[in-house]
Design a protein around this motif. Sequence first.
Motif, short mmCIF file in Angstrom:
data_model
loop_
_atom_site.label_atom_id
_atom_site.label_comp_id
_atom_site.label_asym_id
_atom_site.label_seq_id
_atom_site.Cartn_x
_atom_site.Cartn_y
_atom_site.Cartn_z
N THR A 114 0.97 -1.22 -0.08
CA THR A 114 0.07 -0.14 0.21
C THR A 114 1.02 0.48 0.20
O THR A 114 0.49 2.44 -1.00
N CYS A 115 2.16 0.75 0.67
CA CYS A 115 2.62 2.29 0.83
C CYS A 115 3.91 2.01 -0.06
O CYS A 115 4.71 3.33 -0.29
N HIS A 116 4.73 0.47 0.07
CA HIS A 116 5.69 0.65 -0.82
C HIS A 116 5.29 -0.04 -1.68
O HIS A 116 5.40 -1.25 -2.21
N PRO A 147 3.54 12.83 -0.23
CA PRO A 147 4.57 13.34 1.00
C PRO A 147 4.56 12.44 1.90
O PRO A 147 5.79 11.97 2.24
N ARG A 148 3.48 12.28 2.60
CA ARG A 148 3.57 11.14 4.25
C ARG A 148 2.20 10.00 3.58
O ARG A 148 1.27 11.30 3.76
N ASN A 149 1.99 8.95 4.11
CA ASN A 149 1.06 8.01 3.59
C ASN A 149 0.83 8.67 5.10
O ASN A 149 0.70 8.79 6.12
N LEU A 150 -0.97 7.93 5.44
CA LEU A 150 -1.65 7.73 6.05
C LEU A 150 -1.74 6.58 6.82
O LEU A 150 -1.61 5.49 6.40
N THR A 151 -1.93 6.66 7.97
CA THR A 151 -2.41 5.70 9.55
C THR A 151 -3.35 5.79 8.64
O THR A 151 -4.37 5.74 8.10
N ALA A 152 -4.13 4.21 9.52
CA ALA A 152 -5.41 3.77 9.53
C ALA A 152 -6.67 4.14 10.04
O ALA A 152 -7.71 4.10 9.43
N ASP A 153 -5.74 5.02 11.28
CA ASP A 153 -6.69 6.03 11.16
C ASP A 153 -7.32 7.30 10.31
O ASP A 153 -7.86 8.12 11.03
N GLY A 154 -6.34 7.24 9.78
CA GLY A 154 -6.34 8.38 8.71
C GLY A 154 -5.20 10.07 8.76
O GLY A 154 -5.34 11.00 8.27
N THR A 155 -4.69 9.40 10.21
CA THR A 155 -3.60 11.14 10.03
C THR A 155 -2.22 10.36 9.30
O THR A 155 -1.97 9.54 8.69
N PRO A 156 -1.80 11.56 8.81
CA PRO A 156 -0.40 11.45 8.45
C PRO A 156 0.66 10.82 9.02
O PRO A 156 0.69 10.87 10.22
N VAL A 157 1.69 9.68 8.43
CA VAL A 157 2.93 9.76 9.21
C VAL A 157 3.64 10.31 9.42
O VAL A 157 3.30 10.72 8.43
N PRO A 158 4.65 9.85 11.01
CA PRO A 158 5.59 11.35 10.98
C PRO A 158 6.72 11.35 9.75
O PRO A 158 6.94 12.88 9.69
N ARG A 159 6.63 10.69 8.47
CA ARG A 159 8.30 10.62 7.57
C ARG A 159 8.06 10.33 6.34
O ARG A 159 6.42 9.25 6.35
N THR A 208 2.81 -4.93 13.20
CA THR A 208 2.19 -4.37 14.35
C THR A 208 2.27 -2.72 15.10
O THR A 208 0.48 -2.05 15.67
N ARG A 209 2.43 -2.10 14.46
CA ARG A 209 2.58 -0.68 14.94
C ARG A 209 0.97 0.11 14.46
O ARG A 209 0.88 -0.41 12.95
N PRO A 210 0.34 0.25 15.00
CA PRO A 210 -0.81 0.92 14.84
C PRO A 210 -0.54 1.62 13.52
O PRO A 210 -1.86 1.85 12.48
N GLU A 211 0.49 3.09 13.10
CA GLU A 211 0.19 3.70 12.77
C GLU A 211 1.07 2.85 10.85
O GLU A 211 0.34 3.75 10.20
N PHE A 212 1.21 1.40 11.44
CA PHE A 212 1.00 0.38 9.78
C PHE A 212 -0.13 0.10 9.66
O PHE A 212 -0.84 0.54 9.90
N LEU A 213 0.38 -1.61 9.71
CA LEU A 213 0.11 -2.08 9.61
C LEU A 213 -1.44 -2.56 10.71
O LEU A 213 -2.75 -3.12 10.68
N GLY A 214 -0.83 -2.23 11.64
CA GLY A 214 -1.32 -2.24 12.79
C GLY A 214 -2.14 -3.91 13.27
O GLY A 214 -2.82 -4.12 14.09
N PHE A 227 12.96 14.04 0.77
CA PHE A 227 13.21 14.97 2.55
C PHE A 227 12.55 14.12 3.06
O PHE A 227 11.74 13.81 2.44
N ASP A 228 12.92 14.18 4.19
CA ASP A 228 11.64 12.79 5.13
C ASP A 228 10.81 13.87 5.44
O ASP A 228 10.02 12.94 5.66
#
Length: 330
Positions: free
Chosen positions: A84-86, A97-109, A141-147, A271-272
Amino acid sequence: MAKPRPGRRRVAVAALVGSALAILAAAAHGRPADASVSAEAADALGVITPVPSTLGADPGRSAIGRLLFTDTRLSRGGDRACITCHDIRASGASAVPRNLTADGTPVPRNTPTAFNAALSFRLGWAGDIPTLREQAELALTRPEFLGGSWPRILDTVRGDPVLAPMFQAAYGRAADREAVIDAINSFERTLLTPDSRFDRWLRGDAHAITDAERAGYDLFRGIGCASCHQGVNVGGNLFEKVGIFVTIPDKVGEVLRVPSLRNVAVTAPYFDDGGIATLPEAVRLMARAQLGRELTPAQVDGIVAFLGTLTGAYEGRPLTAPPAPGAPRP
């Protein structure tokens, strides 16, 4: 004799360290640093070494990993997978610029490309992920990725009529946590992009790059870019103090892993924070912030031309930029 300026001494020392690391990287992949290259290219191998065609991943295990890489059932919501992201059908990254987490917020980088990640000494923009194993665990496992959760992941793969026998054949046992991670890592070790035009030049094809691209490479080395961007991944093996060039307002300087420039021409935005849309602008800003130089448009164009030669191929297909969000895939 004029005393060298401190900045020039730092660049010179970094270049020497980079050359040594490049030689070590070549040795780590089982080849001498100057093997099978033209005399003209031999000097370049002190800075950049070709991408290997294989890292020896087990075919059966990597086949499982390929399936898991695209399996949305491993995620918490059943709606996303590593791909999905890669996007390995294009550049191994994404166009946003930044993909979204499962709850719709941008990932940090910004999402880095998955291609050639196995060649970097650490992973993640901050270099805080030591190995592919830790990276796969976090991604699953991290919530901001696949969770995902391990009980559900294992129930899914053990109950799958295709995956279950594949695990048994490849590992001699039913799927478990270590086998799932190893399978994904085995596939990630196949995500290599050899046969870039620059690598063909390194190996002796004098016509693989143009005179303008060679001049861009000479400039890339001459002004100090290669002090950090060197080795097999043209980066990915050092840390750097950054912070000036990022585009997030009020962001403080920090130490990040030097990113790889492999396939950089097709992995915009840059950039990051993913804040720069074009490669010429990224080159111009990096030269200003990291080297204290204002490049002319012709110099920017030359370096960009060289960077374009670093685009390799995956399974015989040259990498391309991913489609913009909402755009149809060709």
